[in-house]
Design an enzyme around this catalytic site. Structure first.
Site, PDB file in Angstrom:
ATOM      1  N   GLU A 166       3.041   0.766   5.522  1.00 47.06           N
ATOM      2  CA  GLU A 166       3.302  -0.231   4.469  1.00 47.06           C
ATOM      3  C   GLU A 166       4.788  -0.555   4.265  1.00 47.06           C
ATOM      4  O   GLU A 166       5.283  -0.553   3.141  1.00 47.06           O
ATOM      5  CB  GLU A 166       2.671   0.248   3.152  1.00 47.06           C
ATOM      6  CG  GLU A 166       1.180   0.486   3.292  1.00 47.06           C
ATOM      7  CD  GLU A 166       0.513   1.038   2.033  1.00 47.06           C
ATOM      8  OE1 GLU A 166       1.210   1.285   1.036  1.00 47.06           O
ATOM      9  OE2 GLU A 166      -0.714   1.228   2.069  1.00 47.06           O
ATOM     10  N   ASN A 208       1.045   1.110  10.373  1.00 45.17           N
ATOM     11  CA  ASN A 208      -0.163   0.856   9.575  1.00 45.17           C
ATOM     12  C   ASN A 208       0.188   0.057   8.316  1.00 45.17           C
ATOM     13  O   ASN A 208       1.162   0.373   7.628  1.00 45.17           O
ATOM     14  CB  ASN A 208      -0.740   2.226   9.163  1.00 45.17           C
ATOM     15  CG  ASN A 208      -2.118   2.150   8.540  1.00 45.17           C
ATOM     16  OD1 ASN A 208      -3.029   1.546   9.103  1.00 45.17           O
ATOM     17  ND2 ASN A 208      -2.285   2.771   7.376  1.00 45.17           N
ATOM     18  N   HIS A 245      -8.454  -3.538   3.622  1.00 48.08           N
ATOM     19  CA  HIS A 245      -9.083  -3.392   2.302  1.00 48.08           C
ATOM     20  C   HIS A 245      -9.432  -4.801   1.822  1.00 48.08           C
ATOM     21  O   HIS A 245      -8.537  -5.599   1.532  1.00 48.08           O
ATOM     22  CB  HIS A 245      -8.110  -2.750   1.310  1.00 48.08           C
ATOM     23  CG  HIS A 245      -7.753  -1.334   1.658  1.00 48.08           C
ATOM     24  ND1 HIS A 245      -8.665  -0.306   1.587  1.00 48.08           N
ATOM     25  CD2 HIS A 245      -6.599  -0.772   2.074  1.00 48.08           C
ATOM     26  CE1 HIS A 245      -8.078   0.828   1.935  1.00 48.08           C
ATOM     27  NE2 HIS A 245      -6.826   0.572   2.250  1.00 48.08           N
ATOM     28  N   GLU A 274      -8.627   1.652   7.407  1.00 46.02           N
ATOM     29  CA  GLU A 274      -9.008   2.033   6.038  1.00 46.02           C
ATOM     30  C   GLU A 274     -10.044   1.052   5.490  1.00 46.02           C
ATOM     31  O   GLU A 274     -10.002   0.666   4.317  1.00 46.02           O
ATOM     32  CB  GLU A 274      -7.775   2.060   5.120  1.00 46.02           C
ATOM     33  CG  GLU A 274      -6.694   3.001   5.594  1.00 46.02           C
ATOM     34  CD  GLU A 274      -5.461   3.031   4.690  1.00 46.02           C
ATOM     35  OE1 GLU A 274      -5.527   2.576   3.524  1.00 46.02           O
ATOM     36  OE2 GLU A 274      -4.419   3.519   5.158  1.00 46.02           O
ATOM     37  N   ASP A 276     -12.645  -1.028   3.765  1.00 46.48           N
ATOM     38  CA  ASP A 276     -13.617  -1.065   2.670  1.00 46.48           C
ATOM     39  C   ASP A 276     -13.710  -2.512   2.210  1.00 46.48           C
ATOM     40  O   ASP A 276     -12.751  -3.272   2.321  1.00 46.48           O
ATOM     41  CB  ASP A 276     -13.299  -0.089   1.527  1.00 46.48           C
ATOM     42  CG  ASP A 276     -11.872  -0.162   1.004  1.00 46.48           C
ATOM     43  OD1 ASP A 276     -11.183  -1.170   1.241  1.00 46.48           O
ATOM     44  OD2 ASP A 276     -11.456   0.805   0.339  1.00 46.48           O
TER      45      ASP A 276
HETATM   46  O1  9MR Z   1      -7.325   6.680  -1.295  1.00 49.87           O
HETATM   47  C1  9MR Z   1      -6.042   7.153  -1.659  1.00 49.87           C
HETATM   48  C2  9MR Z   1      -6.049   7.568  -3.118  1.00 49.87           C
HETATM   49  O2  9MR Z   1      -6.856   8.718  -3.287  1.00 49.87           O
HETATM   50  C3  9MR Z   1      -4.641   7.852  -3.567  1.00 49.87           C
HETATM   51  O3  9MR Z   1      -4.627   8.081  -4.961  1.00 49.87           O
HETATM   52  C4  9MR Z   1      -3.745   6.710  -3.217  1.00 49.87           C
HETATM   53  C5  9MR Z   1      -2.316   7.031  -3.613  1.00 49.87           C
HETATM   54  O4  9MR Z   1      -1.408   6.161  -3.102  1.00 49.87           O
HETATM   55  O5  9MR Z   1      -3.779   6.453  -1.829  1.00 49.87           O
HETATM   56  C6  9MR Z   1      -5.046   6.051  -1.431  1.00 49.87           C
HETATM   57  O6  9MR Z   1      -5.014   5.743  -0.052  1.00 49.87           O
HETATM   58  C7  9MR Z   1      -4.182   4.650   0.299  1.00 49.87           C
HETATM   59  C8  9MR Z   1      -3.651   4.926   1.685  1.00 49.87           C
HETATM   60  O7  9MR Z   1      -2.992   6.161   1.704  1.00 49.87           O
HETATM   61  C9  9MR Z   1      -2.719   3.830   2.139  1.00 49.87           C
HETATM   62  N1  9MR Z   1      -3.346   2.535   2.057  1.00 49.87           N
HETATM   63  C10 9MR Z   1      -3.948   2.234   0.765  1.00 49.87           C
HETATM   64  C11 9MR Z   1      -4.929   3.314   0.367  1.00 49.87           C
HETATM   65  C12 9MR Z   1      -5.657   2.949  -0.885  1.00 49.87           C
HETATM   66  O8  9MR Z   1      -4.789   2.900  -1.980  1.00 49.87           O
END
Ligand code: 9MR
Length: 438
Positions: A166, A208, A245, A274, A276
């Site tokens: 990111e 990513n 997402h 990722e 969804d």
């Molecule tokens: O699913 C993850 C969630 O449990 C955490 O609280 C969050 C914190 O930043 O991160 C989520 O996963 C993220 C991933 O690491 C990067 N892309 C976005 C995902 C969804 O927020």
């Protein structure tokens, strides 16, 4: 697993025959990594038919939930640590590393014959407090040390690393995201990739990001230009992760396949990392089908991971974005995903690429059988990493060299399915294996 007996291109016509035969093979083979079901009846089995993987994010604190692990083990053959390998988890104090929960996920994956995506080595978010307060050359050094230490700890156990996550801004600027890492200098991303390559030369290294699914978006173009630049200058990068997402505000774009194929044309693998999709019923099912079909149509789209097992496991639980409901029931989206995976690929896996599945066979007190099946090519070399002091007793349907540590298997004229017997020598875990073409 066993569907490699039926070449992917012929499987539509042979499916009825194959199902009958394969069920028998699976039952008599005692395969443990998946439930005794015919090829193509789980997401991982169906994806493997076209040389791809199907994965999920896993949370370490749910590994004691048997409803969760039963689905995860049955359906997926790639695992991403949802939070456990992030910077705050792995380096809570500077130069004090904590791999406890990351290791739990890797251990669960390996003992169940699954591969692991590493997530993530360098990110503006979820930094430990000490790092958030750093800047300049001290931060650059600390970031590179983090990349090196974490990638070294997991060396040899990671299929692909999200090296940098990111790093681009949302919106129309196409600029880098402002962050303490970005302020250390524009070359921080390539520095991270170089450090990761040095620490784990066998892991695929991915960039990513999210909101990089629509080919016309500035952020997508900015990531594309980064990858093109890295490839042209020899900066080590092997893959691009599209988080994907999706929801009403950010739907599956009509040009999604163009995005996948455009990245792939740069000479990198594309992984949907990722996935969804918020929604329900047939609309959600249709969106999942479109995503899977787009991946199957692009040879270098090598795998899809969803971001959680059941809707209740999702970071967006209220949007019910996953393939299983909170009770573990398969949703319409599951069926459309499975059907799309089984609907076949119009593009064979790329030349020079293959995958290998590893499943547990018969077991005795001192030794156990392991079945391996290669897909994607008939000219392969499989590198098998045994666990602990395990040693080779026997092999069949392939030429296998080595006796402990790393074994190497090559075809001996008996097709793509072969097996080995390993002496446990105190370790009952499944070996891991990687495939390369020859
Ligand atoms: O699913 C993850 C969630 O449990 C955490 O609280 C969050 C914190 O930043 O991160 C989520 O996963 C993220 C991933 O690491 C990067 N892309 C976005 C995902 C969804 O927020």
């Amino acid at each position: 697993m066993t569907r490699t007996l039926t070449p992917p291109r012929r499987r539509r016509t042979l499916r009825a025959v194959a199902l009958t035969t394969l069920t028998a093979v699976v039952l008599s083979g005692g395969i443990a990594a998946t439930t005794a079901q015919a090829a193509g009846s789980t997401l991982q089995a169906a994806a493997t038919e076209s040389g791809r993987y199907f994965g999920t994010a896993i949370a370490a604190n749910k590994l004691s939930d048997s409803a969760y692990t039963t689905i995860a083990n049955r359906e997926f053959n790639m695992v991403t640590a949802e939070n456990e390998m992030k910077l705050d988890a792995t380096e809570p104090n500077q130069n004090q590393f904590n791999f406890t929960n990351g290791d739990r996920i890797v251990s669960w994956a390996r003992s169940n014959g699954k591969q692991v995506r590493g997530h993530t080595l360098a990110w503006h978010s979820q930094q430990p407090g000490w790092m958030q307060n750093m800047s300049g050359s001290a931060l650059r050094s600390a970031m590179l040390n983090h990349v090196t230490q974490v990638a070294t700890h997991y060396r040899g156990q990671i299929h692909s690393w999200d090296v940098v996550n990111e790093a681009f801004a949302d919106g129309s600027s196409g600029a880098r995201r402002d962050s303490n890492l970005q302020r250390t200098g524009n070359d921080w991303i390539e520095a991270a990739f170089r450090a990761a390559r040095a620490a784990d030369p066998n892991a695929k290294l991915c960039y990513n990001d999210y909101n990089t699914d629509d080919w016309t978006h500035a952020k997508t173009q900015a990531v594309y230009n980064l990858v093109r630049d890295f490839k042209s200058r020899g900066v080590p990068i092997d893959c691009v992760g599209l988080q994907s997402h999706f929801n009403a505000q950010s739907p599956v774009p009509s040009n999604y396949q163009t995005t996948l194929s455009s990245f792939a044309a740069l000479g990198v693998d594309v992984q949907i990392t990722e996935l969804d999709i918020e929604g329900s019923g047939s609309a959600q099912a249709d969106n999942y089908r479109r995503v899977v079909q787009a991946c199957l149509a692009v040879a270098r789209c090598t795998g899809i991971s969803v971001w959680g097992v059941r809707d209740t496991d999702s970071w967006r639980a209220s949007g019910t974005p996953l393939l299983f409901d909170g009770n573990g029931n398969k949703k319409a989206a599951y069926t459309s995903t499975l059907d799309a995976l089984n609907g076949g690929t119009t593009t064979p896996p790329p030349t020079g690429s293959c995958t290998v599945s590893v499943t547990r066979g018969q077991e005795w007190s001192d030794r156990f059988n392991v079945s391996l099946a290669v897909s994607g090519t008939s000219t392969w070399r499989v590198s098998i990493q045994t666990q602990g002091s395990q040693s080779l007793q026997n092999s069949w349907n392939a030429t296998v060299s080595g006796s402990t540590g790393t074994l190497t298997a090559t075809p001996n004229g008996n097709g793509n399915s072969f097996g080995i017997t390993l002496y446990k020598n105190g370790n009952t875990s499944l070996p891991t294996a990687t495939c390369s073409t020859t």
